[in-house]
Structures are given as C-alpha cells and as structure tokens.
Write a protein that holds these residues in place. Structure first.
Motif, short mmCIF file in Angstrom:
data_model
loop_
_atom_site.label_atom_id
_atom_site.label_comp_id
_atom_site.label_asym_id
_atom_site.label_seq_id
_atom_site.Cartn_x
_atom_site.Cartn_y
_atom_site.Cartn_z
N GLY A 68 0.82 -1.21 0.00
CA GLY A 68 0.00 0.00 0.00
C GLY A 68 0.85 1.25 0.00
N ASN A 69 1.83 1.31 0.88
CA ASN A 69 2.68 2.49 1.01
C ASN A 69 3.64 2.68 -0.16
OD1 ASN A 69 1.53 3.12 3.49
ND2 ASN A 69 3.13 2.11 4.66
N MET A 70 4.24 1.61 -0.64
CA MET A 70 5.25 1.72 -1.69
C MET A 70 4.65 1.73 -3.10
SD MET A 70 8.09 2.08 -0.14
CE MET A 70 7.27 2.81 1.26
N LEU A 71 3.53 1.03 -3.31
CA LEU A 71 2.96 0.91 -4.65
C LEU A 71 1.57 1.51 -4.77
CD1 LEU A 71 4.06 -2.75 -5.45
CD2 LEU A 71 5.21 -0.62 -6.08
N PHE A 89 9.76 7.54 -9.16
CA PHE A 89 9.44 6.35 -8.38
C PHE A 89 10.71 5.71 -7.85
CE2 PHE A 89 7.94 1.74 -8.34
CZ PHE A 89 7.33 1.87 -7.10
N TYR A 90 11.75 5.67 -8.66
CA TYR A 90 13.05 5.13 -8.26
C TYR A 90 13.55 5.87 -7.01
CZ TYR A 90 17.92 3.55 -8.86
OH TYR A 90 19.16 2.99 -8.68
N ASN A 91 13.52 7.20 -7.06
CA ASN A 91 13.99 8.00 -5.92
C ASN A 91 13.09 7.85 -4.70
OD1 ASN A 91 16.29 9.00 -7.24
ND2 ASN A 91 15.09 10.58 -8.23
N PHE A 92 11.78 7.73 -4.92
CA PHE A 92 10.83 7.50 -3.82
C PHE A 92 11.19 6.22 -3.07
CE2 PHE A 92 7.02 5.15 -2.48
CZ PHE A 92 6.52 6.01 -1.50
N ASP A 134 14.39 6.72 -1.10
CA ASP A 134 14.11 7.55 0.08
C ASP A 134 13.40 6.79 1.18
OD1 ASP A 134 15.27 9.68 -1.27
OD2 ASP A 134 13.36 10.65 -1.76
N ASN A 135 12.70 5.70 0.81
CA ASN A 135 11.98 4.89 1.79
C ASN A 135 12.72 3.62 2.17
OD1 ASN A 135 9.11 5.98 2.49
ND2 ASN A 135 9.51 6.54 0.36
N GLY A 136 14.01 3.55 1.85
CA GLY A 136 14.86 2.45 2.28
C GLY A 136 14.65 1.14 1.55
N GLU A 191 15.49 6.43 -25.93
CA GLU A 191 14.14 6.96 -26.11
C GLU A 191 13.50 7.37 -24.79
OE1 GLU A 191 14.67 3.55 -27.06
OE2 GLU A 191 15.54 4.20 -28.96
N GLY A 192 14.22 7.20 -23.68
CA GLY A 192 13.69 7.53 -22.37
C GLY A 192 12.89 6.41 -21.74
N LEU A 193 12.84 5.24 -22.39
CA LEU A 193 12.10 4.10 -21.86
C LEU A 193 13.04 3.17 -21.11
CD1 LEU A 193 9.87 3.30 -24.96
CD2 LEU A 193 9.26 4.63 -22.92
N GLY A 194 12.54 2.61 -20.03
CA GLY A 194 13.38 1.69 -19.27
C GLY A 194 12.69 1.18 -18.04
N GLY A 195 13.51 0.78 -17.07
CA GLY A 195 12.97 0.24 -15.85
C GLY A 195 14.05 -0.09 -14.85
N PHE A 196 13.65 -0.67 -13.74
CA PHE A 196 14.58 -1.07 -12.69
C PHE A 196 13.89 -2.11 -11.81
CE2 PHE A 196 12.16 2.44 -11.00
CZ PHE A 196 11.85 2.06 -9.71
N GLY A 197 14.69 -2.88 -11.12
CA GLY A 197 14.17 -3.85 -10.18
C GLY A 197 14.27 -3.33 -8.76
N PHE A 198 13.43 -3.87 -7.89
CA PHE A 198 13.48 -3.53 -6.47
C PHE A 198 12.92 -4.69 -5.67
CE2 PHE A 198 9.55 -1.88 -8.17
CZ PHE A 198 8.58 -2.10 -7.20
#
Length: 136
Positions: free
Chosen positions: A28-31, A91-94, A97-99, A110-117
C-alpha cells in the motif's frame, strides 16, 4: 472454440510473504495498492477495481523463496512482474528515500526503461515506463 478465445488477460500474480499484515502495508505504502479482500493468511490487492486490471495475491507462508530468476545469458536478475509508472526516475527516488533495495535504473535513448526492487521479503519486482499496445 479457438485457443485465443480461452485466455484473455492476466488475472492475478501471486507472491509469497512472511507477514501478511506488514506486506499489505508495504504494498500500500510503496505501490499505492489497496486491499480488496483480506483473509487469515492471504489478501487480494489491486490499484482499482476496473475490468482487466490484474490483482496481486499475497500469501503468508513459511516457504518464501524469492520470486525472481537470473538470465543466464547476461547475469541480470529478473522479476516476474513489472509495475508501470509514468515517472520512472521519481518512483526510483521515492523507493530509495523509503529504504527499499533497488537495482540500477536502466533507461534507453528513447527515455524508456525500468529497474528492479525488492519487497520486504526479498522478492524482486520491477517498474517500467513502457506502454505496450492496447494499454493506456
């Protein structure tokens, strides 16, 4: 009946968790997910109740093997689910910031991409800013 008439979309992605209550709170908090149904040892979460929007089914279990796999062609750890965000860097920085444990931010020309968490149980999940055909 044609085979393309049998399956129409992804309904639910199921994720093992060690503590249902804290995982509902984390998702809830992260997504920004909302709990639609909470049972004793499982819960159904979603972003909204629109038709075609997949749900996430959290199952409290002692068997919390990480939900991910390694691409043996390049060594990249992949998740089994990508969440969409229109603001990938925000979202990456959020999450940072939330550990939350995050992988590298990968963005193409093209500015498209992603990341894992990782969620609180170490399950690798991902975020991307890619809109596929038929998605809004």
């Amino acid at each position: 009946m044609m085979k393309n008439d049998l399956v129409k979309r992804i309904a639910t992605v199921e994720i093992p968790v060690s503590n249902l209550k804290s995982s509902i709170e984390w998702y809830g908090n992260m997504l920004g997910m909302k709990c639609l149904v909470e049972l004793e040892k499982a819960a159904m979460l979603s972003f909204n109740e629109s038709k075609g929007v997949p749900t996430v089914y959290l199952v409290e279990t002692a068997d919390t093997n990480s939900v991910s796999f390694t691409n043996t062609n390049n060594g990249v750890v992949h998740s089994i689910i990508d969440f969409f965000t229109p603001n990938l860097e925000g979202f990456y920085n959020f999450l940072i910031d939330n550990g939350v444990e995050v992988g590298p931010l990968n963005v193409g020309p093209e500015g498209l991409g992603g990341f894992g968490f990782q969620d609180r149980d170490g399950n690798w999940i991902s975020a991307c800013n890619v809109v596929h055909s038929g998605q809004e």
